[in-house]
Design a protein around this motif. Structure first.
Motif, PDB file in Angstrom:
ATOM      1  N   GLU A   1      59.621   8.800  -2.710  1.00  0.00           N
ATOM      2  CA  GLU A   1      59.306   8.514  -4.111  1.00  0.00           C
ATOM      3  C   GLU A   1      60.531   7.971  -4.843  1.00  0.00           C
ATOM      4  O   GLU A   1      60.409   7.058  -5.662  1.00  0.00           O
ATOM      5  CB  GLU A   1      58.763   9.763  -4.798  1.00  0.00           C
ATOM      6  N   ALA A   2      61.707   8.514  -4.548  1.00  0.00           N
ATOM      7  CA  ALA A   2      62.940   8.024  -5.171  1.00  0.00           C
ATOM      8  C   ALA A   2      63.191   6.570  -4.782  1.00  0.00           C
ATOM      9  O   ALA A   2      63.581   5.751  -5.629  1.00  0.00           O
ATOM     10  CB  ALA A   2      64.126   8.898  -4.778  1.00  0.00           C
ATOM     11  N   GLU A   3      62.957   6.227  -3.527  1.00  0.00           N
ATOM     12  CA  GLU A   3      63.130   4.838  -3.063  1.00  0.00           C
ATOM     13  C   GLU A   3      62.112   3.911  -3.731  1.00  0.00           C
ATOM     14  O   GLU A   3      62.447   2.792  -4.121  1.00  0.00           O
ATOM     15  CB  GLU A   3      62.982   4.762  -1.548  1.00  0.00           C
ATOM     16  N   LEU A   4      60.867   4.367  -3.851  1.00  0.00           N
ATOM     17  CA  LEU A   4      59.847   3.561  -4.511  1.00  0.00           C
ATOM     18  C   LEU A   4      60.227   3.299  -5.965  1.00  0.00           C
ATOM     19  O   LEU A   4      60.100   2.175  -6.459  1.00  0.00           O
ATOM     20  CB  LEU A   4      58.481   4.252  -4.429  1.00  0.00           C
ATOM     21  N   LEU A   5      60.703   4.331  -6.635  1.00  0.00           N
ATOM     22  CA  LEU A   5      61.106   4.201  -8.035  1.00  0.00           C
ATOM     23  C   LEU A   5      62.297   3.256  -8.176  1.00  0.00           C
ATOM     24  O   LEU A   5      62.331   2.419  -9.084  1.00  0.00           O
ATOM     25  CB  LEU A   5      61.435   5.581  -8.598  1.00  0.00           C
ATOM     26  N   LYS A   6      63.251   3.372  -7.293  1.00  0.00           N
ATOM     27  CA  LYS A   6      64.425   2.494  -7.298  1.00  0.00           C
ATOM     28  C   LYS A   6      63.992   1.027  -7.139  1.00  0.00           C
ATOM     29  O   LYS A   6      64.472   0.138  -7.852  1.00  0.00           O
ATOM     30  CB  LYS A   6      65.375   2.903  -6.165  1.00  0.00           C
TER      31      LYS A   6
ATOM     32  N   ARG B   1      59.155   6.488   5.704  1.00  0.00           N
ATOM     33  CA  ARG B   1      58.783   7.905   5.536  1.00  0.00           C
ATOM     34  C   ARG B   1      57.887   8.364   6.682  1.00  0.00           C
ATOM     35  O   ARG B   1      58.075   9.418   7.262  1.00  0.00           O
ATOM     36  CB  ARG B   1      58.089   8.109   4.179  1.00  0.00           C
ATOM     37  N   LEU B   2      56.888   7.551   7.015  1.00  0.00           N
ATOM     38  CA  LEU B   2      55.929   7.939   8.046  1.00  0.00           C
ATOM     39  C   LEU B   2      56.558   8.001   9.437  1.00  0.00           C
ATOM     40  O   LEU B   2      56.058   8.718  10.303  1.00  0.00           O
ATOM     41  CB  LEU B   2      54.740   6.966   8.058  1.00  0.00           C
ATOM     42  N   THR B   3      57.627   7.262   9.651  1.00  0.00           N
ATOM     43  CA  THR B   3      58.288   7.273  10.961  1.00  0.00           C
ATOM     44  C   THR B   3      59.499   8.193  10.976  1.00  0.00           C
ATOM     45  O   THR B   3      60.285   8.170  11.919  1.00  0.00           O
ATOM     46  CB  THR B   3      58.695   5.850  11.393  1.00  0.00           C
ATOM     47  N   GLY B   4      59.662   8.991   9.922  1.00  0.00           N
ATOM     48  CA  GLY B   4      60.711  10.008   9.904  1.00  0.00           C
ATOM     49  C   GLY B   4      62.090   9.510   9.509  1.00  0.00           C
ATOM     50  O   GLY B   4      63.068  10.243   9.622  1.00  0.00           O
ATOM     51  N   GLN B   5      62.191   8.281   9.028  1.00  0.00           N
ATOM     52  CA  GLN B   5      63.491   7.757   8.622  1.00  0.00           C
ATOM     53  C   GLN B   5      63.891   8.211   7.222  1.00  0.00           C
ATOM     54  O   GLN B   5      65.054   8.101   6.852  1.00  0.00           O
ATOM     55  CB  GLN B   5      63.486   6.230   8.703  1.00  0.00           C
ATOM     56  N   LEU B   6      62.930   8.665   6.455  1.00  0.00           N
ATOM     57  CA  LEU B   6      63.203   9.307   5.165  1.00  0.00           C
ATOM     58  C   LEU B   6      62.774  10.763   5.318  1.00  0.00           C
ATOM     59  O   LEU B   6      61.700  11.041   5.864  1.00  0.00           O
ATOM     60  CB  LEU B   6      62.437   8.628   4.028  1.00  0.00           C
TER      61      LEU B   6
END
Length: 136
Positions: free
Chosen positions: A103-108, A91-96
């Motif tokens: 948040e969806a990836e964290l939840l997954k 997320r921080l490097t702009g890939q998300l």
């Protein structure tokens, strides 16, 4: 123009919880000159490295918060922390594209490692939580 900058600044504040102000006058001119000089500014690789470090810090804060509400083993916590750090770094490097995608990836990821009941507790523990603001 100015309206677009103000709108973008408000969106960043709302979505990412950052505080910022638009520079004006002499402050703005000085900042632009400093930026244009490229002196004392990090290059892309350095920024990505710092983003990965920050992701690790944020993931550790998230796991600490989760462990205040859930009983999980040290091994499971360490595994989640590593996986969460990778997602946050993306997320921080702009890939998300945005916070919602992260948040969806964290939840997954959490769903792969935790029971559904614990995932629900995790969601409650992290509701409105901003790890960047948690400096404990």
């Amino acid at each position: 123009g100015r309206k677009q900058r103000i709108s973008a600044l408000k969106a960043v504040r709302a979505n990412d919880g950052f505080e910022a102000k638009e520079l004006a006058g002499t402050e703005r001119k000085k900042a632009l000159a400093d930026f244009a000089s490229r002196r004392d500014w990090f290059r892309g690789r350095n920024v990505d490295r710092l983003s990965r470090e920050e992701a690790g810090i944020l993931a550790a804060r998230i796991i600490r918060r989760v462990r205040e509400h859930l009983s999980i083993s040290d091994q499971k916590a360490a595994g989640l922390e590593q996986q969460f750090a990778e997602i946050i770094a993306r997320r921080l490097t702009g890939q998300l594209p945005d916070r919602a995608a992260a948040e969806a990836e964290l939840l997954k990821t959490a769903r792969k490692e935790l029971s559904e009941a614990n995932v629900t507790l995790l969601q409650q523990a992290l509701k409105d939580y901003r790890p960047a603001l948690d400096t404990r």
